[in-house]
Write a protein that holds these residues in place. Sequence first.
Motif, PDB file in Angstrom:
ATOM      1  N   VAL A  72       0.788  -1.316   0.026  1.00 56.79           N
ATOM      2  CA  VAL A  72       0.128  -0.201   0.025  1.00 56.79           C
ATOM      3  C   VAL A  72       0.803   1.150   0.018  1.00 56.79           C
ATOM      4  N   ALA A  73       1.922   1.119   0.822  1.00 55.78           N
ATOM      5  CA  ALA A  73       2.686   2.416   0.985  1.00 55.78           C
ATOM      6  C   ALA A  73       3.383   2.865  -0.653  1.00 55.78           C
ATOM      7  N   ALA A  74       3.875   1.882  -1.362  1.00 56.28           N
ATOM      8  CA  ALA A  74       4.417   2.097  -2.535  1.00 56.28           C
ATOM      9  C   ALA A  74       3.511   2.379  -3.583  1.00 56.28           C
ATOM     10  N   LEU A  75       2.334   1.951  -3.446  1.00 54.29           N
ATOM     11  CA  LEU A  75       1.169   2.300  -4.573  1.00 54.29           C
ATOM     12  C   LEU A  75       0.776   3.666  -4.154  1.00 54.29           C
ATOM     13  N   TRP A  76       0.641   4.095  -2.888  1.00 57.93           N
ATOM     14  CA  TRP A  76       0.367   5.263  -2.371  1.00 57.93           C
ATOM     15  C   TRP A  76       1.336   6.362  -2.859  1.00 57.93           C
ATOM     16  N   VAL A  77       2.681   6.002  -3.085  1.00 52.85           N
ATOM     17  CA  VAL A  77       3.550   6.857  -3.602  1.00 52.85           C
ATOM     18  C   VAL A  77       3.562   6.998  -4.919  1.00 52.85           C
ATOM     19  N   LEU A  78       3.251   5.853  -5.890  1.00 53.70           N
ATOM     20  CA  LEU A  78       2.828   5.733  -7.240  1.00 53.70           C
ATOM     21  C   LEU A  78       1.823   6.752  -7.657  1.00 53.70           C
ATOM     22  N   ILE A  79       0.676   6.353  -6.901  1.00 52.32           N
ATOM     23  CA  ILE A  79      -0.282   7.262  -7.162  1.00 52.32           C
ATOM     24  C   ILE A  79      -0.288   8.780  -7.085  1.00 52.32           C
ATOM     25  N   GLY A  80       0.452   9.185  -5.865  1.00 52.30           N
ATOM     26  CA  GLY A  80       0.721  10.513  -5.630  1.00 52.30           C
ATOM     27  C   GLY A  80       1.370  11.200  -6.548  1.00 52.30           C
ATOM     28  N   HIS A  81       2.556  10.528  -6.996  1.00 51.70           N
ATOM     29  CA  HIS A  81       3.484  11.143  -8.171  1.00 51.70           C
ATOM     30  C   HIS A  81       2.424  11.286  -9.373  1.00 51.70           C
ATOM     31  N   MET A  82       1.459  10.324  -9.600  1.00 52.26           N
ATOM     32  CA  MET A  82       0.752  10.407 -10.721  1.00 52.26           C
ATOM     33  C   MET A  82      -0.047  11.626 -10.688  1.00 52.26           C
ATOM     34  N   MET A  83      -0.516  11.873  -9.510  1.00 51.68           N
ATOM     35  CA  MET A  83      -1.207  13.148  -9.481  1.00 51.68           C
ATOM     36  C   MET A  83      -0.447  14.348  -9.691  1.00 51.68           C
ATOM     37  N   ILE A  84       0.402  14.564  -9.048  1.00 56.84           N
ATOM     38  CA  ILE A  84       1.408  15.796  -9.184  1.00 56.84           C
ATOM     39  C   ILE A  84       1.747  15.929 -10.863  1.00 56.84           C
ATOM     40  N   LEU A  85       2.075  14.645 -11.486  1.00 49.39           N
ATOM     41  CA  LEU A  85       2.465  14.967 -12.805  1.00 49.39           C
ATOM     42  C   LEU A  85       1.412  15.058 -13.757  1.00 49.39           C
ATOM     43  N   THR A  86      -0.176  14.798 -13.374  1.00 51.17           N
ATOM     44  CA  THR A  86      -1.041  15.036 -14.360  1.00 51.17           C
ATOM     45  C   THR A  86      -1.989  15.948 -13.934  1.00 51.17           C
ATOM     46  N   GLY A  87      -1.568  16.491 -13.058  1.00 51.76           N
ATOM     47  CA  GLY A  87      -2.540  17.765 -12.345  1.00 51.76           C
ATOM     48  C   GLY A  87      -3.954  17.431 -11.637  1.00 51.76           C
ATOM     49  N   PHE A  88      -4.143  16.374 -11.523  1.00 48.82           N
ATOM     50  CA  PHE A  88      -4.981  15.762 -10.965  1.00 48.82           C
ATOM     51  C   PHE A  88      -5.144  15.699  -9.675  1.00 48.82           C
ATOM     52  N   ARG A  89      -6.025  16.340  -8.452  1.00 47.80           N
ATOM     53  CA  ARG A  89      -5.794  16.164  -7.112  1.00 47.80           C
ATOM     54  C   ARG A  89      -6.810  15.487  -6.311  1.00 47.80           C
ATOM     55  N   LEU A  90      -6.431  14.845  -5.400  1.00 52.43           N
ATOM     56  CA  LEU A  90      -7.193  14.405  -4.304  1.00 52.43           C
ATOM     57  C   LEU A  90      -6.811  14.529  -3.145  1.00 52.43           C
ATOM     58  N   PRO A  91      -7.283  14.805  -2.138  1.00 46.14           N
ATOM     59  CA  PRO A  91      -6.987  14.989  -0.729  1.00 46.14           C
ATOM     60  C   PRO A  91      -6.280  13.731  -0.168  1.00 46.14           C
ATOM     61  N   LEU A  92      -5.190  13.813   0.587  1.00 45.10           N
ATOM     62  CA  LEU A  92      -4.766  12.382   1.209  1.00 45.10           C
ATOM     63  C   LEU A  92      -3.699  11.792   0.382  1.00 45.10           C
ATOM     64  N   ILE A  93      -4.642  11.028  -0.593  1.00 47.58           N
ATOM     65  CA  ILE A  93      -3.552  10.227  -1.573  1.00 47.58           C
ATOM     66  C   ILE A  93      -2.772  10.885  -2.349  1.00 47.58           C
ATOM     67  N   GLY A  94      -3.023  12.207  -2.451  1.00 45.56           N
ATOM     68  CA  GLY A  94      -1.939  13.234  -3.497  1.00 45.56           C
ATOM     69  C   GLY A  94      -0.816  13.404  -2.644  1.00 45.56           C
ATOM     70  N   LYS A  95      -0.426  12.740  -1.465  1.00 43.85           N
ATOM     71  CA  LYS A  95       0.639  13.310  -0.910  1.00 43.85           C
ATOM     72  C   LYS A  95       1.696  12.112  -0.547  1.00 43.85           C
ATOM     73  N   PRO A  96       2.318  11.884  -1.739  1.00 39.99           N
ATOM     74  CA  PRO A  96       3.111  10.473  -1.714  1.00 39.99           C
ATOM     75  C   PRO A  96       4.236  10.393  -0.450  1.00 39.99           C
ATOM     76  N   ASP A  97       4.532  11.980   0.089  1.00 36.25           N
ATOM     77  CA  ASP A  97       5.371  11.672   1.301  1.00 36.25           C
ATOM     78  C   ASP A  97       4.628  11.075   2.397  1.00 36.25           C
ATOM     79  N   LEU A  98       3.525  10.996   2.561  1.00 41.52           N
ATOM     80  CA  LEU A  98       3.044  10.136   3.517  1.00 41.52           C
ATOM     81  C   LEU A  98       3.130   8.632   3.292  1.00 41.52           C
ATOM     82  N   GLY A  99       3.163   8.147   2.240  1.00 39.21           N
ATOM     83  CA  GLY A  99       3.472   6.731   1.748  1.00 39.21           C
ATOM     84  C   GLY A  99       4.802   6.660   2.315  1.00 39.21           C
ATOM     85  N   VAL A 100       6.065   7.351   2.215  1.00 35.37           N
ATOM     86  CA  VAL A 100       7.259   7.398   2.502  1.00 35.37           C
ATOM     87  C   VAL A 100       7.191   7.051   4.187  1.00 35.37           C
TER      88      VAL A 100
END
Length: 386
Positions: free
Chosen positions: A15-43
């Motif tokens: 889950v932590a790795a997937l969280w980081v992946l999805i968070g970075h996808m949001m940053i690089l596509t401009g799509f935003r959701l709260p919490l899951i868009g914070k990949p540093d929390l997955g780290v």
Amino acid sequence: MDIRRVECLDGLRGVAALWVLIGHMMILTGFRLPLIGKPDLGVDLFILLSGFLMMYQYRLRAGSEDWDAPGTWAAFWTRRFFRLAPLFYVTLAAALIAGPSIYADRVAIDSFLGQALQPAERYTDASLTNIVMHLTFLFGLLPDYAFRTPLPDWSLGLEMQFYLLFPFLILLGRRIGWIPAALVAAGGGVAIALLAGAAGLDYPMPSFLPLKLQLFLAGMLIAAGPGESLAWLWVRLGAAMLLAAIPIGGDQDLLHFAVRELLVFGFFALVHWRSLGAIGWVSRLLGSRPFYWLGELSYGTYLIHLLILQPVAAAVIGQFGTGLGAAGRFVLTGAIVVPVTYALAFVTYKLVELPGQRLGKAMIKRVAGGSTPRALQTVPEKIAAP
């Protein structure tokens, strides 16, 4: 705590790795959701799990390892090096070769999204100094090199610093007790972090151990010894949550504070209360076969995903531009990046990670004179740095 297996570990690292992946996808596509868009929390979740597992494995091996002997320290460091280094070196080579191309992709992404451009040297520095700093895992100690490849590798240097310190934390805990040792170590970490800040050391990411030591220590405290009373478990939980609340290292807004506290509490519950109703169901789910594989591929997923994500996101933007909204860019990018990343993670798990781990065990066995205690042969080494 059942010392034989902690079911939720496999799923949580996945889950932590997937969280980081999805968070970075949001940053690089401009799509935003709260919490899951914070990949540093997955780290942060990875760090918590790492602290737990190191302490958990120490307890499993306590009857067969002498932590007063330097040989035990050397075996520990060898195991951890060969857990992280082989795949890191492979992906580092790919990142250095592809760095200029990935930087061009990142410029296109940031320009389209109106984001600040990344420093060019983070992607294009193939100097001997930068290579040596990364091969030796020293890069996290120096701000100029802590974030200087296309990989999200700043946390690997951080992890290696924790491994280096871990035997000393064990000796301190055995001497004065685990909670006092954690509080003393955290206090020392805070003091060093403040001195580093006063000296003008400005880390672009919290790659310096004193900035994140408190989360490693919180994870260590969750790995309680067998037979501890319920009251003492509550004391451990309180100390772990206190450590996680220390406001240094990374973002310190209310959301990050609350989520870090919830991560500590939730992980503690999954470990120590997993026989209770819904908590038990979640723990068993996280230990199921699909989550097991999600966890096994977590390290490769973490290291590889940005090498795939940035070119794909740039290609989607170049192809569709403003004709595709942020949600569409996110979905289309994810449809390509997720399967490719996990496929490559599986291949490198089989061809790089597992052989690297076997090589490390063989070296330990050879140095030990041809025999390795059963505890060293059977205890899994599953958590890697994010």
